[in-house]
Structure formats: C-alpha cells, structure tokens
Design a protein around this motif. Structure first.
Motif, PDB file in Angstrom:
ATOM      1  N   LEU A  62       0.818  -1.206   0.000  1.00  0.00           N
ATOM      2  CA  LEU A  62       0.000   0.000   0.000  1.00  0.00           C
ATOM      3  C   LEU A  62       0.855   1.261   0.000  1.00  0.00           C
ATOM      4  N   LEU A  63       2.001   1.217   0.699  1.00  0.00           N
ATOM      5  CA  LEU A  63       2.910   2.358   0.697  1.00  0.00           C
ATOM      6  C   LEU A  63       3.458   2.618  -0.702  1.00  0.00           C
ATOM      7  N   VAL A  64       3.895   1.568  -1.372  1.00  0.00           N
ATOM      8  CA  VAL A  64       4.490   1.709  -2.708  1.00  0.00           C
ATOM      9  C   VAL A  64       3.464   2.232  -3.708  1.00  0.00           C
ATOM     10  N   VAL A  65       2.264   1.651  -3.713  1.00  0.00           N
ATOM     11  CA  VAL A  65       1.278   2.108  -4.697  1.00  0.00           C
ATOM     12  C   VAL A  65       0.851   3.549  -4.405  1.00  0.00           C
ATOM     13  N   GLY A  66       0.781   3.913  -3.114  1.00  0.00           N
ATOM     14  CA  GLY A  66       0.432   5.291  -2.770  1.00  0.00           C
ATOM     15  C   GLY A  66       1.461   6.283  -3.271  1.00  0.00           C
ATOM     16  N   ILE A  67       2.733   5.925  -3.177  1.00  0.00           N
ATOM     17  CA  ILE A  67       3.807   6.791  -3.693  1.00  0.00           C
ATOM     18  C   ILE A  67       3.768   6.847  -5.223  1.00  0.00           C
ATOM     19  N   LEU A  68       3.573   5.697  -5.848  1.00  0.00           N
ATOM     20  CA  LEU A  68       3.510   5.654  -7.314  1.00  0.00           C
ATOM     21  C   LEU A  68       2.357   6.495  -7.849  1.00  0.00           C
ATOM     22  N   PHE A  69       1.197   6.405  -7.197  1.00  0.00           N
ATOM     23  CA  PHE A  69       0.053   7.204  -7.637  1.00  0.00           C
ATOM     24  C   PHE A  69       0.408   8.697  -7.612  1.00  0.00           C
ATOM     25  N   ARG A  70       1.129   9.118  -6.598  1.00  0.00           N
ATOM     26  CA  ARG A  70       1.498  10.530  -6.470  1.00  0.00           C
ATOM     27  C   ARG A  70       2.556  10.935  -7.501  1.00  0.00           C
ATOM     28  N   LEU A  71       3.506  10.051  -7.752  1.00  0.00           N
ATOM     29  CA  LEU A  71       4.584  10.385  -8.684  1.00  0.00           C
ATOM     30  C   LEU A  71       4.084  10.540 -10.112  1.00  0.00           C
ATOM     31  N   VAL A  72       2.917   9.980 -10.415  1.00  0.00           N
ATOM     32  CA  VAL A  72       2.327  10.167 -11.741  1.00  0.00           C
ATOM     33  C   VAL A  72       2.157  11.657 -12.043  1.00  0.00           C
ATOM     34  N   PHE A  73       1.857  12.454 -11.002  1.00  0.00           N
ATOM     35  CA  PHE A  73       1.584  13.880 -11.186  1.00  0.00           C
ATOM     36  C   PHE A  73       2.848  14.742 -11.198  1.00  0.00           C
ATOM     37  N   LEU A  74       4.013  14.151 -11.051  1.00  0.00           N
ATOM     38  CA  LEU A  74       5.227  14.901 -10.744  1.00  0.00           C
ATOM     39  C   LEU A  74       5.472  16.092 -11.662  1.00  0.00           C
TER      40      LEU A  74
END
Length: 450
Positions: A62-74
């Motif tokens: 859950l931590l990894v997917v939460g970070i990945l979801f955010r990095l999409v917007f970088l």
C-alpha cells in the motif's frame, strides 16, 4: 515472483489501472469535461477501495502504490486549480526580499520595482481575484513557497515539482504519525491508508498543490505527542500547523477538559507564543489590516459548494427579496459567531477527558463549520477526512467521494453550480452523518453519562 503474482494478482492489476487513470487525470483531462472527470474519479475511488480491502495488512504494498500514484503527477501542471501560480508568486517575492503581505500582484506589476523570470507568466496564470488581493497564506506556507521557488530555480515547472515533493513528504508524515496514533488509540493502523490512498487526497494535494496535507501532518504529529504525554513538545508543532493553515486555531478550546484549566493555560500560551514568533519576520504596520481584510473575504464574499447557505439563500431571495451580495455578508458574520458557540458547547458539554473524545469533537466542530459555510472547496474535505481516520465516524469518507459533484461548476466559464447535484452530495453526506449519530452510534454525541 510467480507465487507473489498469484497471491496479489488482482490488487496489482487494480493498481496498474489506477496509475493509468491518474495519468489520464493529470495529463489528458480538461476541467470543463465533467463527465470524464466524474468517471475517472469514480473508477479511482472504486479501485482504491478494492486495493485496501485486499491488501489492508500489506503495509509495503500500500505504501508503494500510494507513492507511485502521487509520482504520476510529478511534472503535470495542476488542472483543477490556478492557486499554484500565486504560491510560486509569493515564493518569488520572498526570494527577492519582498514581504508578500504588503503588496498585491497587480500593485507589483504596476510599480515595476521587482522583476523575476516567471513574473509575467505567474501574473497571467493566477485568477483576477488573486491578483487583486493581498496574500492570505500564513507564514509557514510562505516559507514553503520560498523553498520551492529557490529549488525551482526561477522555473514554474521546477517550483511546481518542488512543491509537489513537499506535499508528498507531508502525506508520508501523516501516514507515519497517523499509524502510530492509531496504535495508541487501539485502532487498526491500516485505517491510515483510507487517507493516504484516497483519490481526493492524491488529486487535490499532490495533483493541485493544496497544502491541507502539510497542515494535517503537523497537526497529527502534535496529537501524537499529546497522546504520548509530551504535550510541551507538541506546542511548537501545533503552532506550525496553525501557521500553515489557520484552521487548527479554532480547535484549541476543545482541549480544556483533557488538560485541565492550569495546564490548558500553559498549552495555549506556548502555542500563541509560537505563532507570534513565526509571524514576527513578516510583521509590519499594515500587515494586520491587509491580512485580516483578505481572510475576511472568504467568510463574507464567496460561495461555492455550500449546503445550508444555499437553502437560506433560496428562501431569502425567493420569499424576502433579499439581495444575494448583502445576504452573504450578513450570513458570513452570523456564522462566525454560531461556529464559536458550537465549539464552546463541544468543549464544555462533551466528555473530552480522553484524547479520542477530543479528536471526535474536533471532527464534529469542523463538520458543523463546513455544513454552515458558504464556501467548501473540495480540498477542504481533506482535513476532515484525515481527522475522521482516528474516530468511529465514516461520513467524511462518503463526502470525499460525493464532493466530486461540486466539480460540475468547473464545466462552464462562469462557474455556475448545479444545485441538484449539490443537493445529492449533501443528502448523501448529511444523511450518513445523521445515521451515524442517531442510528448506529447514538452515544458518541450524547453529553450525559450512561
């Protein structure tokens, strides 16, 4: 690897789908396309709930997917809000040695006393409302804007990326201290992911660069220190939270029963001293007037996604021929007093001797304020959602989905709202709120002992 795939196949597929939907949201969505916005948001909400359902005990996943979801917007430009232009503008002013509370952007442009590379782009990008008024963002916000501008090297994209990384770090901080606080309250720590993975949080904070998550980070950190009986250390952290957004200031009376009168006086004094120290570098003879006038506009001049106010407005205009611009001014003044009364009632009539009860009172006070307010932007709900994680109430989670209906106003150039859609939103939210109070959990609000 194959065994991991077999065990986690569906959550992985859901996460990949979410990444694709977030990518579409970040880079291919025009905010006037309400149908696409609603469909993407609804799909993200459903898939996220399934991911948490399947993997709620799998912290790393859950931590990894939460970070990945955010990095999409970088590297994406915020597409649902223009506020970030003003954030960067204020940061550039500080970088150039100018107090952002003393001049409006229009005044700066007219005077021509300062120049920086992105000046014209930022001024043209912000709304006319922002350009005409003094900054209303508290000092810690201003410091973060300045840091982002310095790291961004004068580039709008660079500053945007820097702010986005700050917001992501704050969300990670909420997750870290949130899980610790949940454990202290004897609640399942995976509940923190209902905040961390919530599409509203990801889209409005990481995507659109609102700083409610930064405020929440310091607020949850302060609550955790209070829970661990380190309340003296919590006071500067609480003060920083106030100086990111002013909202935590209104919750101070709710701690009086928890600390007792003598300790409360010390607690309040240290927090106010901390706020004063953080304000001091920006203070000038006209600061108070400029800042209070700008903040006052949000109470008496604007309306968006309101519930009770829209009902009052409809009745007043239809049956009493009230003028809308006079009504909102009077309504805003009255509601400020009503909210103060509600907070004092919650402070002195509820049993707030335990921290969990204090947190519940905070959530209820904030919910009442939003229900009464004439302006409830979608990102406002993020703070309510973050506090609700530590309570037994779930209506803020319903609101974090239903608030998407307010985005309909973005689909037309004059921001005209659809009152039927707002009615659906608030029937769902207030209906679930009432159900939780008098239905499944009637004792949570009752003031009398069992």
């Amino acid at each position: 690897m194959q065994s991991y795939w077999r065990l986690h196949k569906y959550p992985i597929l859901f996460a990949v789908a979410c990444i694709l939907f977030y990518w579409s949201f970040a880079y291919n969505l025009v905010r006037t396309d309400f149908i696409k916005l609603f469909m993407l948001y609804g799909a993200l909400f459903y898939l996220t709930s399934k991911i948490i359902q399947f993997e709620k005990w799998n912290f790393k996943f859950l931590l990894v997917v939460g970070i990945l979801f955010r990095l999409v917007f970088l590297i994406a430009e915020p597409n649902l809000s223009q506020d970030f232009y003003r954030f960067i503008w204020d940061g550039e002013l500080i970088k150039n040695g100018i107090n952002p509370y003393l001049y409006t952007p229009d005044q700066i442009m007219e005077q021509g006393t300062v120049s920086f590379p992105s000046m014209k782009e930022l001024h043209e990008g912000m709304t006319d409302l922002n350009a005409r008024h003094y900054s209303n963002y508290p000092p810690i916000n201003q410091v973060l804007f300045a840091i982002a501008s310095i790291l961004g090297g004068g580039s709008v994209l660079g500053s945007t990326i820097a702010m986005r990384l700050i917001v992501i770090l704050a969300d990670l901080g909420v997750l870290y201290f949130g899980r610790k606080l949940l454990q202290h309250l004897n609640k399942a720590n995976h509940l923190a992911f209902w905040y961390f993975l919530n599409p509203l949080v990801i889209i409005e904070l990481t995507g659109n660069l609102h700083f409610e998550g930064v405020m929440l980070f310091f607020f949850v950190w302060a609550l955790y220190l209070i829970a661990k009986n380190k309340w003296l250390w919590s006071t500067p952290i609480y003060a920083i939270s106030i100086m990111v957004k002013l909202m935590p200031l209104m919750f101070l009376p709710l701690f009086v029963k928890y600390f007792g009168l003598k300790k409360s006086v010390v607690f309040y004094a240290l927090i106010l001293l901390g706020c004063g120290a953080l304000l001091f570098p920006f203070y000038s003879s006209v600061f108070i007037d400029n800042y209070s006038d700008t903040v006052g506009l949000w109470f008496t001049n604007f309306e968006f996604n309101a519930s009770i106010y829209n009902v009052v407005k409809k009745i007043a205009v239809t049956y009493y021929e009230a003028k809308p611009w006079e009504l909102i001014d009077s309504y805003g003044s009255v509601i400020q007093r009503v909210v103060v009364v509600i907070i004092l009632l919650l402070a002195f009539l509820r049993k707030n001797q335990k921290l969990e009860s204090v947190i519940t009172s905070i959530m209820l006070a904030l919910a009442c304020y939003y229900f009464l307010s004439s302006t409830v932007h979608p990102w406002y709900v993020v703070f309510l959602l973050g506090i609700a994680v530590f309570t037994d109430y779930r209506f803020p989670f319903v609101w974090s989905f239903a608030v998407v209906l307010s985005y309909y106003a973005y689909s037309n150039p004059d921001y005209k709202e659809n009152l039927w859609l707002l009615a659906i939103e608030y029937i769902l939210v207030i209906g679930f709120f009432i159900y939780e109070i008098i239905g499944s959990r009637p004792k949570k609000l009752y003031f009398l002992k069992k």
